[in-house]
Write a protein that holds these residues in place. Structure first.
Motif, PDB file in Angstrom:
ATOM      1  N   ARG A 160       1.290  -1.172  -0.068  1.00 47.62           N
ATOM      2  CA  ARG A 160       0.031   0.078   0.213  1.00 47.62           C
ATOM      3  C   ARG A 160       0.727   0.852  -0.331  1.00 47.62           C
ATOM      4  N   THR A 234     -10.219  12.682  -4.647  1.00 47.41           N
ATOM      5  CA  THR A 234     -10.330  12.303  -3.571  1.00 47.41           C
ATOM      6  C   THR A 234     -11.169  13.779  -2.733  1.00 47.41           C
ATOM      7  N   ALA A 259     -10.802   8.738  -4.880  1.00 46.12           N
ATOM      8  CA  ALA A 259     -11.383   7.752  -3.078  1.00 46.12           C
ATOM      9  C   ALA A 259     -12.112   8.956  -2.613  1.00 46.12           C
ATOM     10  N   ARG A 261     -10.527   9.843   1.983  1.00 45.13           N
ATOM     11  CA  ARG A 261      -9.659  10.144   3.006  1.00 45.13           C
ATOM     12  C   ARG A 261     -11.033  10.249   4.136  1.00 45.13           C
ATOM     13  N   ARG A 275     -16.262   1.074   3.489  1.00 39.83           N
ATOM     14  CA  ARG A 275     -15.628  -0.183   2.332  1.00 39.83           C
ATOM     15  C   ARG A 275     -16.870  -1.045   1.512  1.00 39.83           C
ATOM     16  N   ASP A 285     -14.343   0.562  -6.639  1.00 43.25           N
ATOM     17  CA  ASP A 285     -13.203   0.256  -7.582  1.00 43.25           C
ATOM     18  C   ASP A 285     -12.595   1.295  -6.871  1.00 43.25           C
ATOM     19  N   THR A 286     -13.272   2.388  -5.476  1.00 44.29           N
ATOM     20  CA  THR A 286     -13.013   3.840  -4.936  1.00 44.29           C
ATOM     21  C   THR A 286     -12.154   3.621  -3.709  1.00 44.29           C
ATOM     22  N   ARG A 287     -11.271   3.933  -3.833  1.00 50.63           N
ATOM     23  CA  ARG A 287     -10.314   3.755  -2.783  1.00 50.63           C
ATOM     24  C   ARG A 287     -10.116   5.035  -1.948  1.00 50.63           C
ATOM     25  N   ILE A 288      -9.453   3.641  -0.539  1.00 51.68           N
ATOM     26  CA  ILE A 288      -9.855   5.004   1.102  1.00 51.68           C
ATOM     27  C   ILE A 288      -8.202   4.847   1.151  1.00 51.68           C
ATOM     28  N   VAL A 289      -8.251   6.312   1.368  1.00 56.65           N
ATOM     29  CA  VAL A 289      -7.071   6.893   2.770  1.00 56.65           C
ATOM     30  C   VAL A 289      -7.109   7.254   3.687  1.00 56.65           C
ATOM     31  N   ASP A 308      -6.264   1.649   1.305  1.00 56.49           N
ATOM     32  CA  ASP A 308      -5.755   1.637  -0.179  1.00 56.49           C
ATOM     33  C   ASP A 308      -4.360   3.018   0.124  1.00 56.49           C
ATOM     34  N   ALA A 309      -4.087   3.636   0.909  1.00 52.24           N
ATOM     35  CA  ALA A 309      -3.123   4.245   0.746  1.00 52.24           C
ATOM     36  C   ALA A 309      -3.050   5.150   2.184  1.00 52.24           C
TER      37      ALA A 309
END
Length: 442
Positions: A160, A234, A259, A261, A275, A285-289, A308-309
């Motif tokens: 990650r 994001t 994404a 945050r 999530r 496919d949306t990321r989580i920061v 994800d980050a």
């Protein structure tokens, strides 16, 4: 374009005063006593690693090379020294012509080191070498501390990516150096534009809570950001109610939202809930920061979370509790006269309290086991054993005053990851322990 060669505002025109006064007064006394031109060898090392750390990371070498090149006593600097009566006129005259003309060897940037490792070796006359002590230690102690913290964090993060975002938590120029060191240690991007401009590090950033608070509603803020930056942006979703913010974000951006945050709360719990909500809304496919005062332990605790980050600030730029490596710069050998052919004599401090050093101009090699895994850091002053000849660590950085070993920052970053992978598995454990391999003297 190589932005590192542009002479940007994040640099200074001269590094000559990044020093302690006693270096100049030592110079004056050595000039008067006739010992200033004796050939000398100084080494940078640390007697111990910070408590609980298994390895150190060499970072800042490239900045050291820049600092040595820019170590010049111009008219303004000499005027300051004269006005303060720091040194006498003969010494000022000597400083006016100062150019480092010696040799520097060191561990390649991105390498790991252990107690006693001669991470840098500076050779030349006593006069020209002693002046560089403070600026070299300032850079290496700071950058290596940040890189070590970054390395532990990137190891904990696994695949990650990590975002460096600590500029607002430290001095503005230290922030640029910290971004560089973090990149060496495995971070992927930075929020600091000066670091991106100066070193070519990828930069990222979208919005803060202030942008949401500026608008009459969270929906208005999200719509304005998406209209301007696109659906791949994001969105910060914890200004008010996270669940409602996620719902609104997907309604406006659609399932291709880049994404979200999360910057507060129980990150493990909130990440799982977000999530699930994103998946239920079709934004698979949306990321989580996640951000919010993370360190390596918090990152490790989120290993099982659908994150994800990570964005890291305060703990990174302060070395995650260890803002210095306690590196020292010690004279280990000197000639008995100013004769260029005079042999070197090993010298070392002998005192109580653990502040001893080992004399002699050293070589360093890393012995590996049959599987290629490091098993010992071997140091010596005599002949290098044949079995270690191709495992030597020191490389030539400066020859006759000329830099001979500049390299791209990406190459340094890749080296560190490869070297770290060659350490025993316990090197990346976050539990407290001693150096992962012993230091042996021959």
């Amino acid at each position: 374009m190589n932005t590192a060669d542009l002479g940007l505002p994040v640099d200074v025109p001269s590094t000559a005063l990044f020093t302690d006064q006693y270096e100049l007064t030592m110079l004056q006394a050595a000039l008067h006593g006739g010992t200033a031109e004796r050939r000398s060898v100084f080494e940078v090392f640390t007697r111990r690693l910070p408590e609980g750390r298994r390895y150190g990371v060499v970072a800042g070498t490239g900045r050291v090379l820049d600092a040595v090149e820019n170590f010049r006593f111009d008219a303004d600097v000499l005027g300051f020294l004269r006005e303060r009566n720091v040194v006498d006129e003969p010494t000022l005259a000597w400083l006016a012509d100062y150019r480092f003309s010696g040799d520097i060897w060191g561990y390649p940037e991105g390498e790991v080191y252990f107690p006693g490792s001669p991470v840098l070796r500076v050779e030349g006359s006593f006069a020209e070498c002693v002046l560089l002590e403070t600026v070299i230690l300032s850079i290496l102690n700071h950058d290596s501390a940040i890189a070590a913290a970054a390395s532990r964090m990137s190891s904990a993060a696994g695949d990650r990516p990590l975002i460096e975002m600590g500029a607002r938590r430290t001095h503005e120029l230290a922030a640029v150096a910290a971004s560089r060191a973090a990149y060496v240690g495995g971070f992927a991007t930075t929020s600091d534009l000066a670091a991106g401009f100066r070193y070519g590090i990828p930069t990222v950033g979208t919005s803060a809570h202030a942008f949401t608070l500026l608008h009459d509603s969270e929906r208005d803020a999200f719509r304005a950001q998406i209209d301007s930056l696109g659906e791949g942006t994001t969105l910060l979703v914890d200004t008010y109610d996270v669940q409602e913010a996620v719902r609104t974000a997907v309604e406006i951006a659609g399932p291709r939202l880049g994404a979200v945050r999360i910057d507060s709360g129980d990150l493990l719990l909130v990440a799982h809930r977000v999530r699930q909500q994103l998946d239920d809304l079709g934004a698979t496919d949306t990321r989580i920061v996640v951000t919010s005062d993370l360190d390596e332990y918090a990152i490790a605790s989120l290993a099982a979370a659908p994150v994800d980050a990570y964005g890291v600030g305060t703990q990174l730029v302060t070395g995650s509790g260890h803002p210095t490596c306690s590196m020292v710069y010690k004279l280990v050998a000197r000639a008995e006269s100013a004769d260029p052919d005079a042999p070197l004599t090993a010298v070392a401090k002998k005192s109580a309290g653990g502040k001893t050093s080992v004399g002699g101009r050293k070589w360093a090699a890393r012995r590996v086991d049959r599987d290629g895994v490091a098993e010992a850091e071997v140091l010596g002053t005599g002949a290098v054993p044949a079995e270690l000849a191709d495992r030597q660590l020191l490389v030539e950085l400066v020859k006759g005053g000329e830099v001979v070993a500049r390299e791209p920052l990406d190459a340094v970053r890749e080296r560190h990851i490869a070297v770290r992978d060659g350490l025993p598995l316990s090197a990346t454990q976050l539990s407290r322990g001693e150096a992962v391999i012993p230091t042996e003297y021959l």
